[in-house]
Structures are given as structure tokens and as C-alpha cells.
Design an enzyme around this catalytic site. Sequence first.
Site, PDB file in Angstrom:
ATOM      1  N   LYS A  90     -24.995  -6.480 -17.117  1.00  0.00           N
ATOM      2  CA  LYS A  90     -24.388  -5.202 -17.512  1.00  0.00           C
ATOM      3  C   LYS A  90     -24.061  -4.440 -16.223  1.00  0.00           C
ATOM      4  O   LYS A  90     -24.758  -3.496 -15.830  1.00  0.00           O
ATOM      5  CB  LYS A  90     -25.376  -4.439 -18.406  1.00  0.00           C
ATOM      6  CG  LYS A  90     -24.697  -3.608 -19.478  1.00  0.00           C
ATOM      7  CD  LYS A  90     -25.681  -3.170 -20.532  1.00  0.00           C
ATOM      8  CE  LYS A  90     -25.225  -1.920 -21.243  1.00  0.00           C
ATOM      9  NZ  LYS A  90     -23.889  -1.923 -21.813  1.00  0.00           N
TER      10      LYS A  90
HETATM   11  N1  PMP Z   1     -21.218  -6.066 -25.324  1.00  0.00           N
HETATM   12  C1  PMP Z   1     -20.962  -5.104 -24.432  1.00  0.00           C
HETATM   13  C2  PMP Z   1     -19.850  -5.285 -23.482  1.00  0.00           C
HETATM   14  C3  PMP Z   1     -21.769  -3.950 -24.394  1.00  0.00           C
HETATM   15  O1  PMP Z   1     -21.529  -2.988 -23.500  1.00  0.00           O
HETATM   16  C4  PMP Z   1     -22.809  -3.800 -25.329  1.00  0.00           C
HETATM   17  C5  PMP Z   1     -23.654  -2.556 -25.331  1.00  0.00           C
HETATM   18  N2  PMP Z   1     -24.764  -2.668 -24.511  1.00  0.00           N
HETATM   19  C6  PMP Z   1     -23.020  -4.836 -26.259  1.00  0.00           C
HETATM   20  C7  PMP Z   1     -22.203  -5.955 -26.221  1.00  0.00           C
HETATM   21  C8  PMP Z   1     -24.119  -4.766 -27.254  1.00  0.00           C
HETATM   22  O2  PMP Z   1     -25.370  -4.929 -26.617  1.00  0.00           O
HETATM   23  P1  PMP Z   1     -26.684  -4.260 -27.214  1.00  0.00           P
HETATM   24  O3  PMP Z   1     -26.746  -4.672 -28.625  1.00  0.00           O
HETATM   25  O4  PMP Z   1     -27.778  -4.841 -26.400  1.00  0.00           O
HETATM   26  O5  PMP Z   1     -26.539  -2.803 -27.045  1.00  0.00           O
END
Ligand code: PMP
Length: 304
Positions: free
Chosen positions: A155
Site C-alpha cells: 500500500k
Molecule cells: N484495493 C485497494 C487499491 C485499496 O486501496 C483498498 C483499501 N485499503 C482495498 C483494495 C481494500 O483493502 P482492505 O479491505 O484491506 O481495506
Amino acid sequence: MPPYAFFQKEYVPLPEAKIGIMTHAFHYGTACFEGIRGNWNPDDEQLYIFRGREHYKRLVNSCKLLKIELPYSIDELCQMTVDLVRKSEYKEDVYIRPLAYKSTEAFGVRLHDLDDDLLIIVTTFGPYLDVTKGIKCTTSSWRRIDDNMIPPRGKICGLYVNNAFAKTEAVEAGAAEGIMLTSDDYVSEGSGENIFIVNDSRLITPTVNDRILLGITRETVMQLAKDELGIETLERRVDRSELYMAEECFLTGTAAHITPVVAIDNRKIGTGNIGKITGDLQKLYFDVEFGRNRKYIQWCTPVY
Ligand code: PMP
């Protein structure tokens, strides 16, 4: 009490937490982050931080990509987050943003020979997408970035320019979210969400190799679908046209919860309303996330 931030190894009032304009991460995107929800449960008079451990594990992995070594264990990071939210005295839904970044004030593109810092911000946070009526999406003309460019399983702040292109293109075209395709034209994910389709009472979602962030909501949904509804998830590559023909479609994410998708590229998904399985999963997920379903209470860390 003002909201606090954790910044440069201490808790400070949020307005006092400022970085200098030469900070490396500001210029080159050399930072990584998480988004964690704290959900207020009025019956319990409790704020539950949802799956904090899993978020911090992912942050540590993102840090590895950027050569950032956090001087804290996962347990310490979880405890620091509880302390921060408690100190800020929030009694409503919050969003927690930990961010690890190259903090040296210096020019020069690199990852080495730079100091690191960790900051954590907590803020109130309303709905991100419309979970009640469902949303319209477009497939993005911006391709998802490849693993060998900037790995999307991390991320990483700089990578989110790719996501921002997709989101703004979609919004300016009258949709709420853009679905990005991989460079070889398979469905990847939304700008801040993973994507699922439903066919023949089964969930289908792109694989870990389809340039997705391994979403914690994605994993939660797959587990709840299996254990509570007896629904299996197939992780496999998904073609764009499969989206149009899906019986149901939804997005998952910490901010997005489970957001039903009712149209993609001006084509109705299913009946154009929230699908049955999507609705069942949504209810289940909200009960778990807000600590109302005691079977999964170990995923909810109480703040008070
Ligand atoms: N994909 C992207 C690109 C994201 O930014 C997020 C948000 N964190 C997600 C998927 C979903 O991840 P999560 O369920 O861990 O929030």
C-alpha cells in the site's frame, strides 16, 4: 479534547503534527499506509477497532518493499492505536491512518540512506461509497500498474496516483468508482476496493496475481461467506465481459465496507438492484465489524 496524532515518536495534538516541505516522501511518494476503521457500537458503548493486527501486518510488508524498518512490534502498533483513539476521546465511527514514510528532508530519488518515521492519524469518517442503494462503476482506461513497476500488493503512497487517475476518470464520467484492468486486460480492482462477482451461488474474485491489494475485507468476506452462508469463493482471473454478465457484483474495502455495484459501463448488473447474496453478506459483515456478532468478536479490539 483535540484529536491527537502519533508523530515523531510521540502523541501530539493533530494541528501540531507538521512535516517540512523538503520531506522525501512528499516529493517522491516514498511512504506506505493503512486505513483501519474504528466502529462505534452504541449498545456496548464501545469503539471497536476492526482487524488492526491484519492491517499492521500488511503495513510491515509494505515497509519491507520500501526498506523501512519500524521500531515497533505488531502488538505495540495495535496498542499505540488504541491509546491514540482513547486519548482523542472519540465515541463515533473513526478512520485510522498509519503512515510510514521517508522522513529525511533531502532531495534525491532513492530508498537508502534516509530516516524513517511512523505517523498515525485518527479522524471521524462517514460513508465512503453508497452502501444502501449501490453504485455505478466504469472500467478504467488507466491500466493497473504491474508488480514489477510498483508492487500493488504494497500500500505504497506513490502507487496511489494510478488509483487516483482511475477514480477521477470514473467520477467525471458520472460513476462512483473505476474498475482497473491489468496490463493484460483482466479485471484487477477498484481505486480503493477489491471486486467480487456472484454467479450460480458462488463468489468469484481476481487472484493475488491480478495486481490487487490483498484486502482484509476481501479475506473477511471470503471467510464469512464460507462459514456462515456455505458459499465458496473462486479466486481466478476475470474477464471484463464477465462483469457485465454477472448476477451480482460488489466491492469490498475498509472504507467501502461491502458496496453493491448495480451498473458497470452503463449495463445493469443482474436486476439493477442489490443482489440477494450481496445483501446477506452486507448484513453479516456489518454485524461482525460493529461487534454485534459475538462469534467474531476477536476481530474487534475495544478502545475503552
Ligand atoms: N484495493 C485497494 C487499491 C485499496 O486501496 C483498498 C483499501 N485499503 C482495498 C483494495 C481494500 O483493502 P482492505 O479491505 O484491506 O481495506
